[in-house]
Design a protein around this motif. Structure first.
Motif, mmCIF file in Angstrom:
data_model
loop_
_atom_site.group_PDB
_atom_site.id
_atom_site.type_symbol
_atom_site.label_atom_id
_atom_site.label_comp_id
_atom_site.label_asym_id
_atom_site.label_seq_id
_atom_site.Cartn_x
_atom_site.Cartn_y
_atom_site.Cartn_z
ATOM 1 N N ALA A 17 0.756 -1.222 -0.182
ATOM 2 C CA ALA A 17 -0.151 0.210 -0.037
ATOM 3 C C ALA A 17 0.815 1.228 -0.129
ATOM 4 O O ALA A 17 0.462 2.183 -0.682
ATOM 5 N N GLY B 239 0.544 2.431 -3.652
ATOM 6 C CA GLY B 239 -0.547 3.115 -3.510
ATOM 7 C C GLY B 239 -0.286 4.697 -4.066
ATOM 8 O O GLY B 239 -1.382 4.998 -5.072
ATOM 9 N N TYR C 14 -2.681 5.850 -7.216
ATOM 10 C CA TYR C 14 -3.557 7.163 -7.083
ATOM 11 C C TYR C 14 -3.047 8.117 -8.208
ATOM 12 O O TYR C 14 -3.971 8.894 -8.917
ATOM 13 N N LEU D 86 -7.510 18.609 -3.668
ATOM 14 C CA LEU D 86 -6.626 17.677 -2.494
ATOM 15 C C LEU D 86 -5.349 18.016 -2.824
ATOM 16 O O LEU D 86 -4.590 18.343 -1.773
ATOM 17 N N THR D 87 -4.741 17.967 -3.854
ATOM 18 C CA THR D 87 -3.240 18.542 -4.226
ATOM 19 C C THR D 87 -2.988 19.745 -3.833
ATOM 20 O O THR D 87 -1.991 20.014 -3.243
ATOM 21 N N SER E 126 10.784 16.441 1.186
ATOM 22 C CA SER E 126 11.800 15.459 0.362
ATOM 23 C C SER E 126 11.568 15.497 -1.095
ATOM 24 O O SER E 126 12.174 14.703 -1.804
ATOM 25 N N LEU E 127 10.419 15.969 -1.255
ATOM 26 C CA LEU E 127 9.929 16.058 -2.792
ATOM 27 C C LEU E 127 8.992 17.135 -2.936
ATOM 28 O O LEU E 127 8.567 17.922 -1.924
ATOM 29 N N ARG F 297 3.545 19.026 -4.511
ATOM 30 C CA ARG F 297 2.511 18.778 -5.300
ATOM 31 C C ARG F 297 2.413 17.260 -5.441
ATOM 32 O O ARG F 297 1.631 16.704 -5.944
ATOM 33 N N ASN F 298 3.470 16.604 -5.089
ATOM 34 C CA ASN F 298 3.550 15.062 -5.082
ATOM 35 C C ASN F 298 2.992 14.433 -3.705
ATOM 36 O O ASN F 298 2.786 13.322 -3.404
ATOM 37 N N ALA G 293 -0.047 14.653 -2.206
ATOM 38 C CA ALA G 293 -1.205 14.044 -1.998
ATOM 39 C C ALA G 293 -1.148 12.551 -2.358
ATOM 40 O O ALA G 293 -1.870 11.747 -1.809
ATOM 41 N N ALA G 294 -0.483 12.294 -3.425
ATOM 42 C CA ALA G 294 -0.362 10.803 -4.195
ATOM 43 C C ALA G 294 0.446 10.220 -2.982
ATOM 44 O O ALA G 294 -0.042 8.940 -2.850
ATOM 45 N N LEU G 295 1.355 10.618 -2.517
ATOM 46 C CA LEU G 295 2.561 9.858 -1.324
ATOM 47 C C LEU G 295 1.641 9.672 -0.265
ATOM 48 O O LEU G 295 1.835 8.482 0.457
ATOM 49 N N ILE H 2 -2.386 10.031 0.317
ATOM 50 C CA ILE H 2 -3.790 9.622 0.236
ATOM 51 C C ILE H 2 -3.517 8.232 -0.731
ATOM 52 O O ILE H 2 -4.446 7.369 -0.395
ATOM 53 N N GLY H 3 -2.387 8.352 -1.506
ATOM 54 C CA GLY H 3 -2.753 6.924 -2.220
ATOM 55 C C GLY H 3 -2.438 5.576 -1.313
ATOM 56 O O GLY H 3 -3.203 4.825 -1.994
ATOM 57 N N PRO H 4 -1.804 5.642 -0.270
ATOM 58 C CA PRO H 4 -1.735 4.148 0.301
ATOM 59 C C PRO H 4 -3.137 4.082 1.073
ATOM 60 O O PRO H 4 -3.388 2.843 0.973
ATOM 61 N N LEU I 150 0.600 3.028 8.761
ATOM 62 C CA LEU I 150 0.583 3.274 7.471
ATOM 63 C C LEU I 150 0.456 4.897 7.296
ATOM 64 O O LEU I 150 1.060 5.428 6.372
ATOM 65 N N ALA J 176 3.953 6.415 8.723
ATOM 66 C CA ALA J 176 4.880 6.175 7.578
ATOM 67 C C ALA J 176 4.926 7.157 6.288
ATOM 68 O O ALA J 176 5.705 7.588 5.616
ATOM 69 N N ALA K 38 7.429 10.236 5.341
ATOM 70 C CA ALA K 38 7.892 10.104 4.105
ATOM 71 C C ALA K 38 8.112 11.519 3.299
ATOM 72 O O ALA K 38 8.713 11.634 2.038
#
Lengths: 190, 190
Positions: A154, A158, A162, B126-127, B146-147, B150-151, B153-155, B157-159, B175, B178, B182
């Motif tokens: 995930a 994930g 997404y 969301l982004t 560390s990124l 705009r990344n 949301a994916a990092l 919400i994605g999981p 989860l 983490a 990240a």
């Protein structure tokens, strides 16, 4: 006239599925169209439409019959292997057909038991493979995980999923690096 | 008999959408059923079915007319705010109706332009919100990202989204932790 037990109906179904599987293996998911499947299977296009009115479920069924390619056969160091696998997965998720197949799987699984079983199998393979590789990496001292290894799928897949299905944009390498770094403290160099 | 320009048809459509929005706000997404919408709108159940043969698109349309609740109004410290927001989002994603609405959105967006515009708007909000809050947190010295923001949301919400729609399991707090870790190096205590 045709039915699930009619031998001709079953034979054409099998021929179509074989053709779809071959096209998938030879030319990738975008090749699994009604026209190309009909041509390869040696049946009329109408016959393909009769069995699979839409292409996504046919692609999904063909996918289910070929071995899942991702996260198979881990190599060492785990970190480099995982980066390569996630990059390959991200590239696949940028294909419209893979996007369609994965979102069709997720939504159809909510009301179709057979599709839900496929979803569970698909998710379980990815979770198991990644957890196995990470447990071995931890045993070798390559990483100290910051969460249970069964959360790793995930956390890493994930964001790619997404990005592809909700944000409809390509995954950039920093997103993959951040997800890998989030798994724990790595002793291997990036 | 009925058409998109028939005033009675348009009036009943509006009444149904208002009822769905009220039910969503008062009782959450599981309340948006054909029966309850019909009762609240004061129309027959058949009328609701005529406008929306399935409940998910009606829920999606009602959702589109209420303000998106997640990641709105950031508070300080950003880390604690983000944890609360992601926990709330994870709980929503455990509801069958929210799962159905989000997967319907993702799959229908692939062939329906109006739905794709809704997906893009939903993802963009969301982004933008998360990037805005994180940029401010970085400016305040709370985090070194560390990124690109705009990344984020994916990092994060994605999981949760993958856990809900592909793994069909609840998100556990580790989860979320983490995923937040990240994003970068936080100076605030966890």
């Amino acid at each position: 006239m045709t039915s699930d037990t009619d031998p001709r109906f079953l034979r054409s179904r099998e021929a179509i599925l074989n053709a779809a599987r071959q096209l998938l293996l030879d030319s990738g998911p975008t090749a699994v169209t009604h026209a190309r499947v009909a041509e390869r299977a040696g049946v009329g296009r109408a016959t393909v439409y009769r069995h699979w009115p839409q292409a996504e479920p046919l692609l999904l069924e063909a996918m289910a019959t070929v071995p899942m390619p991702f996260l198979a056969e881990p190599t060492v160091p785990t970190r480099a292997w995982l980066r390569r696998e996630l990059e390959a997965l991200a590239r696949q998720l940028e294909l419209d057909d893979v996007r369609a197949a994965s979102t069709t799987l997720a939504s159809t699984a909510l009301w179709d038991e057979a599709m839900d079983a496929r979803r569970a199998r698909f998710a379980g393979i990815l979770t198991d493979r990644l957890a196995g590789a990470l447990d071995e990496a931890e045993a070798r001292g390559e990483v100290t995980l910051s969460l249970a290894s069964r959360n790793a799928a995930a956390l890493t897949i994930g964001p790619l999923y997404y990005r592809s299905t909700i944000e409809h944009a390509p995954t950039d390498p920093t997103l993959i690096e951040a997800a890998i770094a989030a798994l724990g403290t790595w002793t291997t160099s990036p």
